[in-house]
Structure formats: structure tokens, C-alpha cells
Design an enzyme around this catalytic site. Structure first.
Site, PDB file in Angstrom:
ATOM      1  N   GLN A  86      38.062  36.168  40.190  1.00 46.75           N
ATOM      2  CA  GLN A  86      37.406  34.522  40.030  1.00 46.75           C
ATOM      3  C   GLN A  86      38.371  34.058  41.018  1.00 46.75           C
ATOM      4  O   GLN A  86      37.777  33.033  41.584  1.00 46.75           O
ATOM      5  CB  GLN A  86      37.619  34.050  38.692  1.00 46.75           C
ATOM      6  N   TYR A 123      36.514  41.420  32.166  1.00 45.43           N
ATOM      7  CA  TYR A 123      35.233  41.846  32.347  1.00 45.43           C
ATOM      8  C   TYR A 123      34.535  40.686  32.980  1.00 45.43           C
ATOM      9  O   TYR A 123      34.805  39.472  33.206  1.00 45.43           O
ATOM     10  CB  TYR A 123      34.418  42.295  31.195  1.00 45.43           C
ATOM     11  N   GLU A 124      33.353  41.084  33.498  1.00 45.58           N
ATOM     12  CA  GLU A 124      32.351  40.370  34.582  1.00 45.58           C
ATOM     13  C   GLU A 124      33.335  39.804  35.791  1.00 45.58           C
ATOM     14  O   GLU A 124      33.193  38.507  36.150  1.00 45.58           O
ATOM     15  CB  GLU A 124      31.940  39.009  33.803  1.00 45.58           C
ATOM     16  N   GLY A 125      34.372  40.570  36.339  1.00 43.16           N
ATOM     17  CA  GLY A 125      35.143  40.201  37.204  1.00 43.16           C
ATOM     18  C   GLY A 125      36.436  39.717  36.736  1.00 43.16           C
ATOM     19  O   GLY A 125      36.464  38.695  36.085  1.00 43.16           O
TER      20      GLY A 125
END
Lengths: 566, 566
Positions: A433, A426-428
Site C-alpha cells: 500500500q 491481505y488485499e496487498g
């Protein structure tokens, strides 16, 4: 579950590794005196040990559930959240004008790390709130700020982020949610969002959703997306609660872990929302928030790794088996010692990177200096991906230290592995990243990266006399990374992307070596022993990783889908 | 769940990589003609695809449970087990005198791999039965063989292994279970055993427990342990069922995965048992069985990795996202391609090692040649540890390929990771496998290892003209492994143990390079492309691993428990 929040580790890091004094030396953060800092760490550790850690298993064993449209949270979570809110921890770095403490993000990062180790599934809630507070501070109108920020900072209300849609996934630009002006300054928001963490709860009186949607005149792709505040209950102008908004939790996901955190499918059916930031400027607003949230997620990995390490160590020091010398426990076995030392060295490396990242964010905030801003941007994907990879790997090693007991749920070792698993996604995802690192963060042709490498090499040079066995490998690793970076920035995007994940990890390996070297130089013999394990055993991984980077994409893209299916 | 058992992959491996002809060229295994072999693989694949794979999710969603002392198995497992038994798959390699097929262990290994991918939790049952059959064939009296083997081979009864006790864990010699002669040739067995896989079920009419216990005159440690057959229901001499024995399932464990396989705490309360093998010779008998069972567990890791790979590939080829070229699905992204190619290359490497191990076992059985026996013994810990590590790592990558969907249980990606997690632990943790490799398996001063390296280097030499880019790295890696091995065998045990895990993995890396090279030489271009990915990207890991090995134990043992706690 034995857990002692590592407050003293943060004191060492701040004083001897990352030079926190530079932050407190600025006008902006001058109030964060050593006494204040110590009090913050001590109080946060106390909350973690006494209130939050006892809730960790509850979240797993009694998952959040949806009952007649209402989310019922795990036993004790309401009280845990209240304790976090009452301590002022949600708004640690928020603007004092709205009730925040205005403290450096570095201290928030330390506290988030400790809270993650204590109870990850609950800690995700204040982490989301912090992201929302930051987005509003930067992008919302004064009216929205005045109405929402005090309640979010106090924890009376909480906040979520609504980005993902089923068909779009990581490709946010493909979203279909619509926003239509109501003519009264508000908008009607319609659409479905998925993977909404802490989308609802039974302990805050309101839940504030930040939702990405497209205005009627919004172009396709990311440039036509706007950001809206869509509260569960529409507040009156005086902050009291008005009518229920047209939004609902459709269902909660049955996840591999993090059961204490309700992950929802949300439906917005003409729900009233208010624009945050300019029309079509939603992505920019979201990214401001997401950058620090990414550091926050990296920190979740590190905190969980710390907890998994402490848990495994406690088991190893108690478990008698075989003909080991000394205590007679398995901690005397060389292979168990190897696993534990690896875990500890890895946690230190990842934590140093995240804290350095936070320092760069604070320095950027305080000075406005473009070099600090670039440093923060460069480190963010590394903090997120490496911190969460360390979380997953350390939790896995923790299971292994437990032997058969590691596979039995009541031990608790497996929960760390299941809970932390989502943090690499999650969050990319960590792949995203890495692509961010080699593409967007290298649009400066590597300038920010080379500036950091200059620092590392200078420090290694300076340490060569005192600590040659540690300084030389770090210098050499950094120089090899520099050469690989020079090569990388000259490549096409596909070649960069093919090597993105190993490149990010090699960068993290070098940074870890650097911070371990600093710890060895400025800490006691124990620090030097741990640095030796890292630099001799773990740092050398960079050679294999950079060899992979240099392969580019051609061998991978030569593998056809027919090859893969065969 | 898309799953297609990889029968054609095994045909390629047997024909072109591991030289299965040498096995069928022996008198013992002359009946395993190419037609027979093809029929076996085809039929087993059909069973896997049509009967077993549809049960995979049932085991996870409807775990085995204990109801009033009776184990209720997951829906469909009874029918699945019957199909395995009716196909003759349990006794594939068992003695035809008792109803077995007498086929090479190599084919059993291939079939076990395919069945593991289809439904791991059910497949564990026949795997345990195979171990018991083998132990009885080698060590039991004719009376026991005549009574038990036909029923075990037909699947009318099934079998378990009872080694572990709560206080002893991996240190089997510390066990406390007692056996007292009843005076009628039987013994009264009393004690508690834990982690008993498939300790009971509701689909076979009897369950036969092989139990390690100590006779009254048994010395302390492993040399005083004997092995006993302790059936749930005591058979009459004619094989009909008599009275219930004094043993019971106390409880089932709540595990991270493998929910379809009941893992029990067993209590023996003066249960009647019969000696298998000589008095105090229990460990030797257990080890005969455990060696092949270890290959079997390695194969579980590989089968699960195959299934996780197929599952991730199917998702990647269907999931449209972003601006990828070609199909528009995420399989076109370089980083996703990297993950999928890595998974596939890794499965091939681990599978080749396990199948070569099985070949060595068959050649040892057929020829009695000490060199084949030593080869089999050397490869066993590598097959087990590397196969299961690949299982864990590949399942983790599979989750990552799925992005957010990987964390949602209904996708099925997480189940592979949870199920396979135990394989690095049971049948001897992977740390114990590595210690076995560097200690017991190197008691020949590395002779068996060097003989294998001679073969690898000769093959690489021979391939240098045709495939220099692949052959040279393999030769060089093998030579570096040889030097590290020469160093290793000259060290004290603690130094060997400290480097055991990285040494085992480096050995596996070199073997993987060797088999990929052979595949590239004897297969089509697709094989060469996959070999290139492995040899250029994954093989180089050996340098870091062997650097760790050469560090010995001193830096690890210098880290005190105070350092670890700090």
C-alpha cells in the site's frame, strides 16, 4: 462480549466532519436522505448488536473445517449470513436494476465498519461479495450480469477473488493458471490458487469464483492476464443450478486468527469459466474491485479496533484494583486512561480517513470529476494501511489494558489481535500500500496530495482564531508533510520505497489531526478533549516519520545481506 | 525452524560494548576467565541449537494439559529440561556451596536470552527456578537452604512463584491467602492463586511453590504479607520424598500463546509451608527475586525477537518475488530491508540494555557499591519493558516480512508473536515497570539517571571527532532526556504516571543510541552501518515521546469516563 455498533459516531462524522451532504446533493445519491441514512445506520447497528456480535466467539472457538471436501462453517454463521443477506446489506451500493439499493459507498463503509466490529470472520464474506458485484457491474457482459448479479446481491450465492498462487505471492504477474477456449464461449481453467477467503461454505447454494488466469496468447507478466467467472456449480441460463464444476477445496489453512473464515487452497482442473472484461484485461478489472476492497479491509481494521476498545473500556470500568480514586476501578489510573484515550482517538482518526475516502469515491462516481477520482485513489492505500495498523495496535493495547486476563483466550481480547492481524497483510500488504502511495499515486507529481494539503491548511488557518492550540500544530504538520512530499516526488523509486511506510503513516497522522480539528470545531467539549490528546500526543509522531523518509534508501541498501546474517 | 544462538554477538557485546572485564576483575567473579566465558557461550549455544530449538513448535502444537489432576507436558520437554539441568544451566549463578557455578549474572542473562530464542515456553521453567533459588539464597533459613537448594540447582526439583490472586491482580497487597501456625514450625497455607507458570510438570520429582500469604496478625496491605515455601511433596529431613501436600492444580489456562508452559490456577487447602524470611517480610523477599526475574523476562522478549528476526531473514533470503535485483529474493526490496534492519538494530539495542543491567547487578553483588545498586535498579524496569516491547514489535514485523505466510501457523512466525505477547504483561505489566521507573526509581531525584546520562554524554563527546554523524545525535538526545528528567522529578505522581510509558521508551531509545555508538566505535563497518540506521531512524522517536511526557496528566484526566463511553 459487550459491543454496541457506533451508529451515532457515524451520524456525527457524516454531518460534522466529512460533509456527507455533498454526496446526497448529487443526482446519483439524492435518495439517501437524512431519514434514510438514519434508518440504515439504526437497522445495521441493531443487526450487529443482536445477531452478529453473539457469533464473534463462535468463529474462533469452532473454526470452519473441511469434511470430505465440504466446508462446514462455524455455528450460527449460516443464520448470520442469512440475516445480512435478508437485510439487503450485501447489495447496499449495488445497482438497483439487479436488486441493489444504490446507496452511497459511504454508507456501505459505515455498515461494514460496524459489522467488522461485531463479527469480523463472518463479515469478510459479504465484503468479498461486494467486491465481486462491483467487478461484474463494471466489467462483465450483460449475460453474466443478468445471470449472476441478482443472486449475488440477494445472498443466494456468494463470491470470492482468486489472485494469489504459491510461487507468485504479491507479484500477481507471475501467475501460472491457464485458460483455454472451449470453443463454446467458455474457457477451461486450470491451476492452483491459495489464500482464498470464504472459498466455500455450507449456507449458500453456489459460490462464484473470480479467477485470474492466462490465455494461450497471453504475454508474460500482468499484461497477459485475464479474469474469469468460475462458479462452483454451473448455472443454467434460467439461473437454476446445473452440473458441478471441476474445482475443489484442497485444504483449509490453520491460521493465527479469523478462524471462522475458511481460507482455502483451491484447485481448478479444467473448470468451466467465462471471461469477465476484455482478453488480457484482467488486472484492470481486478484493480477496479480491489480499490474499494482495500477501503473495505481498512474498515475491517477500524471496526475491530472499535470493538477492542469497547471491550477494554468495559473491563477497565469494572476491574477494581489498587488505590485509584473515583470509581476505584483501573480506569482512574493515568496510564490506563492514556491507553484508552489513545485507542479512542486513533479509531476516530482512522475512521475519518476511511469515510473521507468513501466520500471521494461517491463524489467520483456521481460527478465523474477527475479531482475526486484522484482524491479517492490517493486516500485508498492510506485508508487500508493506517486503518489496519490501527486495528493491530489498538487490539494490542486492548490486551495490555486487560493485564493477565488479556492473554487468556476466554476473555476475548486476544481474539481481536489474532483476527485483525491478517488485515495488514491481505488485499496487498501494508508495505505494498505504501509503495502504491509513493509511486503510482504520485505519478501526478503529488498534485492530488497537494490539493488535499491545501484544504487542510485552509481549514487550519480558518480555525486559528477559535482553536489556536489545535489549529497551529495541524497547520505546521501539514506544511512539513508538504515539504517532505515535494522532496519525495523528486526522488528515484528506491528512495521513495525505502521511506514509503513512514511516509504513509505521517500522511495519516496529518489527516487524523485535520479530522480531529474539524471534530473539535463542530462537536462538543468532549470532541475537543479527544482532539487535544491526538494533536498534542499522537500527531507529533510525524516529525520522526518524515525524518525517516528523508533518509532515503542509501543507508538501508548499504546494509548487505552479510551484515544481516552476521 | 532455523535458529542459531547468537554466541558471537554476546562475545562482541561483552568485549566491546559493556566492558565485561570490570566484572571479571572483581574477586567475586575472577574465575569467569575469557576461556570459561567462551566455553559457556559455546556450550549453551550448542544446547539451544541442537536440543531446545527443535522443541519450540512442539510446545505450541501439543500444549501442556491437565489429565486427572496431573500436568502432562509437551513432547520432548522432559528431555529438554533434563538437558538444561544436566548442563548445570539452572544454577549457573547459584552459590557453589549448594552446587551452583557462581558465575556472573551477566552470563546467565546471555544464556537465558539464547534459550528463550530456542524454546521460550520451556525456558520459562528454569527462569522461575533461578528466581526461587535466588530468593532462598537471600532469605531462607539454613535448614531450608540445605534441604531445597541442591535439588533446585540440580533440576531434580523445580520452583514456582505464587503471587497473584483473582481479586488482587497487580495489587499484591490485596491478597487473601492465609497462613496459620501449625505449632511445629510449619504453617497451614490456604487460598487460591492464579497465573502460576509451570505450576506442575511430569518430569521433576517435586515442585516447590513460593507462596505469598498473610499470617493471622498480618496487617492489611503489603506490609502484612509473608513468604512461604510450600512443596508439592513434603520432603523428609534427609531430602527423600514424604507425603503429598494439600495443594492442587485446579485448571490450566487456555492462552494466546506459550502453550508449552502450563499456567495454572492453584488451590492450597491447609497445605504445609515453611516461612522464608521474616514474618510480614514477604514483599521484600519477593522483590529481591523479582528484580532479577524482571531482567530475565526482558531477556525473554529479546531472545524471541532474535529468533523472529532470524526466521524472517531466512524467509526473505529464500523467497523469490517481483523484479528485485541481486538475489531476486525479497531481501532486495527496500521496504523489506528496512524491516529487517530495524529488527536487527532493535534487538541489539534491547540486548545491550539488558546486558548492561546484568553487569550492574554483578558489580553491585561484587562490590556492594550503592551506585552500582542504584544503576541496576534504574535499568531493571527499562530492560523488562523495552526488551519485551521489542519482542512484541519484532515478532509482529517478522509476520509482516512473511506476507500471507506469516498468518499461517505452520510457518512458525505467528507463534513468536503469540508466545512473546505475555512478556509485556507478566512479572509486572510494562505500565507498572514504567511507573516503577518514574516513581520508586526516581526517589533519588534522578541521581542514578543523571549519573548514567553523564556517562553517555561523556562517551558521545569523546566520539564526536571520530563519528560526528552518530555521536552528535546521541549527545543531543541524551541532553533532551536529561531536561525532561529534571522536569519529571519535579512533578506530582499522577503527572509522572501519565508520561511513564513514553518516558521509559525515550530512555531506552537514548540507551540504544549509546550502545550502538559504542558498537560503531569498537566494531567493524557492519556495526557502523547498523548504528547509522538506529541513530538516524529510530533514535529520533525520543522527541515525540518526550513531548508526550511533558503533557503531564491533565489532558488525559480531563477526559471523563462519559467521554470514553460516548
Amino acid at each position: 462480549m459487550p459491543y454496541a455498533a457506533p451508529a451515532s459516531e457515524f451520524r456525527f462524522l457524516l454531518d460534522h466532519v466529512v460533509n456527507f451532504d455533498q454526496v446526497t446533493g448529487t443526482d446519483t445519491f439524492g435518495d439517501a436522505t437524512p431519514d434514510m441514512r438514519d434508518a440504515i445506520l439504526t437497522e445495521a447497528a441493531k443487526l450487529c448488536d443482536e445477531v452478529l456480535a453473539p457469533l464473534q466467539r463462535n468463529g474462533d472457538e469452532h473454526p470452519a473445517r473441511l469434511e470430505n471436501g465440504i466446508v462446514r462453517t462455524s455455528p450460527g454463521f449460516a443464520e448470520g449470513f442469512k440475516a445480512i443477506a435478508d437485510g439487503g446489506w450485501i447489495g447496499m451500493s449495488a445497482d438497483p436494476v439487479y436488486g441493489g439499493m444504490g446507496l452511497p459507498f459511504t454508507l456501505t463503509t459505515a455498515v461494514n465498519d460496524m459489522m467488522s466490529g461485531a463479527c469480523l470472520s463472518l463479515q469478510l464474506n459479504p465484503l468479498m461479495c461486494q467486491g465481486q458485484i462491483e467487478a461484474l457491474e463494471h466489467h462483465a457482459s450483460d449475460a453474466i450480469k443478468d445471470l449472476y448479479l441478482p443472486k449475488l446481491i440477494s445472498g443466494q450465492w456468494c463470491g470470492t477473488m482468486n489472485l494469489t498462487e504459491p510461487q507468485a505471492g504479491s507479484d500477481v504477474g507471475a501467475l501460472r493458471s491457464k485458460a483455454t477456449p472451449n470453443g463454446d464461449g467458455s474457457y477451461a481453467i486450470t491451476g492452483q490458487k491459495i489464500y482464498i477467503s470464504w472459498a466455500d461454505n455450507d449456507f449458500t447454494e453456489n459460490v462464484c469464483h473470480l479467477v485470474l488466469a492466462r490465455l494461450p496468447d497471453g504475454v508474460e507478466g500482468t499484461k497477459g492476464i485475464s479474469l474469469f467467472m468460475v462458479p462452483k456449480i454451473i448455472p443454467n441460463e434460467d439461473g437454476t443450478l446445473g452440473e458441478r464444476n471441476s474445482l475443489r477445496v484442497v485444504s483449509l489453512e490453520h491460521k493465527m486468527g479469523l478462524h471462522g473464515s475458511p481460507t482455502a487452497v483451491m484447485e481448478y482442473d479444467g473448470a468451466r469459466g467465462w471471461l469477465v472484461g476484455p482478453e488480457h484485461g484482467g488486472m484492470a478489472a481486478m484493480f477496479t474491485m480491489m480499490n474499494n476492497a482495500r477501503v473495505g479491509v481498512g474498515t475491517q481494521g477500524i471496526g475491530t479496533a472499535e470493538a477492542a476498545y469497547q471491550h477494554a473500556l468495559a473491563y477497565a470500568m469494572e476491574r477494581k484494583q489498587g488505590r485509584a480514586g473515583g470509581s476505584g476501578t483501573i480506569v482512574e489510573h493515568a496510564d490506563v486512561r492514556r491507553m484508552l484515550a489513545t485507542m479512542k482517538a486513533e479509531v476516530f482518526a482512522a475512521r475519518s480517513i476511511a469515510i473521507s475516502n468513501a466520500i471521494a469515491i461517491d463524489m467520483s462516481t456521481a460527478t465523474g470529476d477527475a479531482a475526486w477520482k484522484a482524491r479517492a485513489a490517493l486516500l485508498t492505500p492510506i485508508s487500508k494501511a493506517f486503518g489496519t495498523d490501527v486495528g493491530v495496535e489498538t487490539a494490542a493495547t486492548g490486551i495490555q489494558v486487560h493485564g493477565g486476563m488479556g492473554f487468556i483466550e476466554e476473555t476475548g481480547a486476544a481474539q481481536f489481535a489474532r483476527d485483525v492481524r491478517v488485515t495488514t497483510i491481505y488485499e496487498g500488504t501494508n508495505g505494498i500500500q505504501a509503495m502504491d502511495l509513493v509511486a503510482r499515486k504520485m505519478m501526478d507529481n503529488g498534485e492530488a496530495a497537494f490539493a488535499l494539503m491545501d484544504e487542510i491548511e485552509a481549514a487550519a488557518e480558518a480555525a486559528k482564531e477559535k482553536c489556536p492550540d489545535l489549529a497551529e500544530p495541524v497547520w505546521h504538520a501539514c506544511e512539513t508533510l508538504r515539504e517532505a512530499t515535494e522532496w519525495l516526488v523528486a526522488q528515484e523509486l528506491t528512495d521513495r520505497f525505502a521511506g514509503a511506510v513512514p511516509y504513509l503513516r505521517a500522511f495519516a497522522r496529518v489527516l487524523g489531526g485535520y479530522y480531529h480539528l474539524l471534530a473539535a470545531l463542530h462537536g462538543d467539549d468532549s470532541r475537543e478533549r479527544l482532539a487535544t490528546v491526538y494533536i498534542k500526543r499522537m500527531l507529533p509522531e510525524y516529525t520522526t516519520l518524515l525524518a525517516q523518509v528523508r533518509e532515503g534508501a542509501s543507508d538501508l541498501m548499504a546494509i548487505s545481506t552479510d551484515d544481516l546474517v552476521a
